[in-house]
Scaffold this motif. Structure first.
Motif: not given
Lengths: 218, 218
Positions: A60, A64, A67, A77, A81, A84-85
């Motif tokens: 994680e 981040v 990002l 992107l 994302v 992360l999920r």
């Protein structure tokens, strides 16, 4: 610059695959511990929980960080994302494997799964591990057909879950309420684990096609 | 430019609060439907499922759009990433409320909760709704003390969950295996719902302090 950045995305993907494989193995081992009332094995699964947490947190943080530093757009992107999920999916799967191992430990030396459900639970455990291996493969290959196949393979988990309920609801159930409760929860753990594997595959489909599959697992 | 962008973050936050409130209400109504075997109410909760899905998807899309267009860094980036996670928490909570409503519908006209557990399940349903209202408040206020209080209030949910297990494991249990299975699942739905509310509060703490709380709910 662009190369280093795509290297970071690759590392995140590798981290997802590693975590998926560890989580799948945990569920497989926890199933054996449960079926064989193997306390040592249960303890060793429980002991890996922290390692899974660390890996997941690291993953994680890396997502981040990408990002923040690279400010990816468009497909990149979406990759971050989605990662992360998936990382959240894998976190839950790790916890579910722990639940199975902890039940084995709590009931030791008894075996919470009655003999006539042993084969069903064994198949659920193996299927859970296999679905997770498929999900990890899909993360690497981004193969949409394989992702859709995984959804179909999950139908078998639903069938097995129904088999458990049929046993539970049968008037001839002779294993008492405690075992009914244990088996109910175990069935739910496997089903949720498989749902997360399906959900990971669906996220890959979304990444590749931009289309949401209509029925996300519940 | 900066104002418009912070307006977008405010909208995401408002969306989270709206979704949290709807999901909390759903769980409250589903509990009533379950306890009173109210089929109409169960149906109406089930019918709101789609609306919750739409709101949640909209929220996610807005968060990803902010990432793509505004490329936030530092705290703003953490706000958006946290919103994505909370949105996933709320999605699960909506599904859990649906599970309770669907159980009410499936067992209608019977009441799956035996009379001697009615008060416990009622309290679980109310507490779940209250914890979610607190989580929504914490999202707005970013009040760390309130977030930590929520974690303490969740201890009561664990107690209630233990009360259910004590009943189930009691030799005097007279409600049969089907009811034992129903009550086991219902107990787990409320507990998971509350865990997500706690998790939302912990994410706010992380946002404000940068510190992970050691025990994320399982």
């Amino acid at each position: 610059m662009r190369e280093a950045y795509h290297g970071e995305l690759d590392e995140i993907r590798d981290g997802l695959v590693e975590l998926a494989n560890l989580v799948g193995s945990s569920m497989g081992l926890a199933t054996t511990a449960l079926l064989d009332a193997d306390l040592g094995l249960a303890e060793s699964v429980i002991a890996t929980g922290e390692k899974l947490d660390d890996l997941q947190r690291d993953l994680e943080n890396r997502a981040v960080a990408v990002l923040a530093r690279q400010q990816p757009v468009a497909r990149d992107l979406r990759v971050v994302v989605t990662s992360l999920r998936m990382s959240a999916d894998l976190e839950r799967c790790g916890v579910l494997a722990q639940h199975v191992a902890k039940l084995a430990r709590m009931r030791y030396p008894a075996r919470p799964v009655p003999r006539d459900l042993r084969r069903t639970v064994l198949e659920m455990g193996q299927l859970a591990q296999r679905l997770m291996a498929q999900a990890a493969e899909v993360v690497v290959t981004e193969d949409v057909d394989a992702a859709l196949q995984l959804e179909k393979d999950d139908d078998r988990m639903d069938e097995l879950h129904r088999v458990i309920f049929q046993h539970l609801m049968d008037d001839r159930w002779q294993h008492g309420v405690e075992t009914a409760v244990d088996v109910t929860l175990v069935g739910r753990y496997y089903e949720r684990f498989a749902d997360h594997a399906v959900s990971m595959a669906q996220r890959v489909v979304y990444l590749v096609t931009g289309e949401l599959t209509p029925d996300m697992p519940t």
